[in-house]
Design a protein around this motif. Structure first.
Motif, mmCIF file in Angstrom:
data_model
loop_
_atom_site.group_PDB
_atom_site.id
_atom_site.type_symbol
_atom_site.label_atom_id
_atom_site.label_comp_id
_atom_site.label_asym_id
_atom_site.label_seq_id
_atom_site.Cartn_x
_atom_site.Cartn_y
_atom_site.Cartn_z
ATOM 1 N N ILE A 172 62.850 -55.025 160.712
ATOM 2 C CA ILE A 172 62.654 -53.593 160.923
ATOM 3 C C ILE A 172 63.358 -52.805 159.818
ATOM 4 O O ILE A 172 62.793 -51.867 159.234
ATOM 5 C CB ILE A 172 63.175 -53.179 162.311
ATOM 6 N N ARG A 173 64.588 -53.198 159.530
ATOM 7 C CA ARG A 173 65.342 -52.504 158.459
ATOM 8 C C ARG A 173 64.603 -52.608 157.120
ATOM 9 O O ARG A 173 64.510 -51.611 156.378
ATOM 10 C CB ARG A 173 66.741 -53.127 158.354
ATOM 11 N N ALA A 174 64.061 -53.767 156.834
ATOM 12 C CA ALA A 174 63.364 -53.962 155.567
ATOM 13 C C ALA A 174 62.041 -53.214 155.516
ATOM 14 O O ALA A 174 61.538 -52.901 154.431
ATOM 15 C CB ALA A 174 63.119 -55.456 155.332
ATOM 16 N N ALA A 175 61.449 -52.919 156.680
ATOM 17 C CA ALA A 175 60.140 -52.256 156.731
ATOM 18 C C ALA A 175 60.232 -50.740 156.763
ATOM 19 O O ALA A 175 59.205 -50.064 156.835
ATOM 20 C CB ALA A 175 59.361 -52.754 157.946
ATOM 21 N N LEU A 176 61.439 -50.192 156.710
ATOM 22 C CA LEU A 176 61.601 -48.746 156.704
ATOM 23 C C LEU A 176 61.594 -48.217 155.275
ATOM 24 O O LEU A 176 62.229 -48.778 154.377
ATOM 25 C CB LEU A 176 62.916 -48.348 157.378
ATOM 26 N N ALA A 177 60.906 -47.108 155.094
ATOM 27 C CA ALA A 177 60.903 -46.429 153.800
ATOM 28 C C ALA A 177 62.247 -45.732 153.597
ATOM 29 O O ALA A 177 62.986 -45.481 154.560
ATOM 30 C CB ALA A 177 59.766 -45.411 153.766
ATOM 31 N N PRO A 178 62.602 -45.413 152.358
ATOM 32 C CA PRO A 178 63.829 -44.637 152.126
ATOM 33 C C PRO A 178 63.840 -43.363 152.962
ATOM 34 O O PRO A 178 62.844 -42.644 153.032
ATOM 35 C CB PRO A 178 63.762 -44.326 150.625
ATOM 36 N N GLY A 179 64.957 -43.130 153.620
ATOM 37 C CA GLY A 179 65.047 -41.993 154.521
ATOM 38 C C GLY A 179 64.447 -42.258 155.888
ATOM 39 O O GLY A 179 64.357 -41.342 156.714
ATOM 40 N N GLY A 180 64.053 -43.505 156.139
ATOM 41 C CA GLY A 180 63.408 -43.846 157.399
ATOM 42 C C GLY A 180 64.375 -43.877 158.568
ATOM 43 O O GLY A 180 65.595 -43.936 158.404
ATOM 44 N N VAL A 181 63.803 -43.846 159.770
ATOM 45 C CA VAL A 181 64.609 -43.842 160.989
ATOM 46 C C VAL A 181 64.052 -44.857 161.978
ATOM 47 O O VAL A 181 62.835 -44.995 162.134
ATOM 48 C CB VAL A 181 64.660 -42.424 161.622
ATOM 49 N N PHE A 182 64.949 -45.594 162.600
ATOM 50 C CA PHE A 182 64.595 -46.563 163.635
ATOM 51 C C PHE A 182 65.122 -46.047 164.964
ATOM 52 O O PHE A 182 66.323 -45.763 165.102
ATOM 53 C CB PHE A 182 65.201 -47.927 163.321
ATOM 54 N N VAL A 183 64.228 -45.926 165.957
ATOM 55 C CA VAL A 183 64.589 -45.473 167.299
ATOM 56 C C VAL A 183 64.397 -46.638 168.256
ATOM 57 O O VAL A 183 63.270 -47.086 168.486
ATOM 58 C CB VAL A 183 63.721 -44.274 167.739
ATOM 59 N N MET A 184 65.490 -47.134 168.798
ATOM 60 C CA MET A 184 65.451 -48.266 169.720
ATOM 61 C C MET A 184 65.917 -47.803 171.093
ATOM 62 O O MET A 184 67.090 -47.474 171.289
ATOM 63 C CB MET A 184 66.349 -49.412 169.220
ATOM 64 N N VAL A 185 64.995 -47.759 172.027
ATOM 65 C CA VAL A 185 65.331 -47.461 173.420
ATOM 66 C C VAL A 185 65.494 -48.786 174.134
ATOM 67 O O VAL A 185 64.580 -49.617 174.132
ATOM 68 C CB VAL A 185 64.236 -46.611 174.089
ATOM 69 N N ASP A 186 66.660 -49.000 174.705
ATOM 70 C CA ASP A 186 66.897 -50.275 175.375
ATOM 71 C C ASP A 186 67.723 -50.043 176.632
ATOM 72 O O ASP A 186 68.045 -48.906 176.991
ATOM 73 C CB ASP A 186 67.581 -51.274 174.434
ATOM 74 N N VAL A 187 68.070 -51.144 177.296
ATOM 75 C CA VAL A 187 68.772 -51.072 178.573
ATOM 76 C C VAL A 187 70.195 -50.553 178.367
ATOM 77 O O VAL A 187 70.889 -50.954 177.426
ATOM 78 C CB VAL A 187 68.797 -52.455 179.248
#
Length: 344
Positions: free
Chosen positions: A253-268
């Protein structure tokens, strides 16, 4: 707790299990909606409204009323109070009917999980999928909370999506979240990815019915996620802990983000410690779901068996190892979840 009190607790647990089964039946057959929409009814009147057999409806009402979900009026009609209907009827996140159905499906697979306790191994996802859709309980959660709650909690994300972004929803299941994002953010391009072909077929059918041209779905394993094309936003709703290799997926996931990208992980929302989870009223059900679904499906695929209750400390450590150096932890609109936000 003394012996008498513990005995009463055991009785309550058995009663709760029985009523949960009947709540699932009432949800799927429309009994709760029929009672909520048209008011007090005799068993015959309610059966007519729902198109069901009166004799079975009468017995169902007996359990619902003695169990405290319905009330019995002086004229002999059965009443679903409005304060109860909030949790039992309607297309809303507070309706526990879909969750009751999920627990019934997990109960049906429990003999296979019991075998795993003796012999090890796991239970393949196909064994669960054969019993019906697994994500129904999330559909209303997305309807009520996706845009204003989960996504709205992330500073600047709503504006970015409205301006137009390339978005990947990882482990999208039947695609409802991706389709809702596509409808809400027509300038963004949304891709939903899931390993289950039957789930993707449902997602595509809903996309077509909604007439969305900015949403696409692919059958693929998150473990094979490629760095190109890069995405501006990647979301994962209650999906990372079920992966065969959660740490590896987070790195991809980190490698697939463009510069300035954001990862939103909703978990328990878990501490990762049984001792610290003792005061959480949601913990027991979440541990049960983890035992009956999350752990066995992961182990069946040769995975780590991380489980749903991996906890905040483990999640933050894995995110850091994946290259997310500064992760925000935000409250979710429901206490069962937490929102992790990683930016690059």
């Amino acid at each position: 707790m003394d012996t008498a009190a513990f005995g009463a607790r055991m009785r309550d647990l058995l009663t709760g299990h029985a009523l949960t089964t009947l709540i699932g039946i009432g949800h799927r057959t429309g009994l709760f909606d029929a009672a909520a929409a048209q008011g007090p009814a005799t068993s015959s009147e309610l059966a007519d409204r729902a198109g069901l057999d009166e004799r079975y409806v009468r017995e169902w009402l007996g359990a619902m009323t003695t169990g405290g979900l319905f009330e019995l009026a002086d004229d002999g009609r059965f009443v679903l109070p409005e304060s109860h209907a909030v949790f039992l009827a309607g297309a809303r996140a507070s309706n526990i009917g879909p969750s009751a159905g999920l627990l019934q499906r997990l109960d049906a697979v429990s003999p296979q999980v019991e075998r795993c306790l003796v012999d090890g191994g796991g239970v393949p996802y196909a064994a669960y999928a054969a019993l019906g859709p697994m994500g129904e309980h999330w559909r209303h959660i997305y309807d009520d909370h996706l845009v204003s709650g989960f996504l709205g909690a992330v500073d600047g994300l709503d504006a970015r999506l409205r301006a137009g972004a390339r978005v990947l929803d990882l482990g999208c299941g039947s695609g409802h979240a991706a389709n809702l994002m596509g409808r809400e953010y027509p300038r963004s391009e949304i891709t939903g990815l899931d390993l289950a072909p039957e789930a993707i077929a449902q997602a595509e059918a809903e996309r077509a019915a909604m007439g969305l041209s900015n949403v696409a779905f692919v059958v693929a394993d998150a473990a094979d996620l490629a760095p190109e094309p890069a995405h501006d936003v990647i979301t994962a709703f209650d999906a990372v802990h079920d992966q065969q290799d959660p740490a590896g997926v987070l790195r991809r996931i980190r490698a697939a983000l463009a510069p300035g990208g954001v990862f939103v992980m909703v978990d328990v929302n878990s501490t990762g410690s049984i001792a610290d989870d003792l005061g959480d009223p949601n913990a027991a059900v979440l541990y049960a779901i983890s035992l009956l679904f999350c752990v066995p499906t992961s182990l069946a695929a040769g995975g780590t068996g991380l489980g749903a209750m991996w906890g905040r400390e483990a999640a933050l450590a894995m995110l850091a190892d994946a290259g997310f150096d500064d992760v925000e932890v935000l409250p979710a609109p429901r206490p069962q979840n937490v929102v992790y936000v990683g930016r690059i």
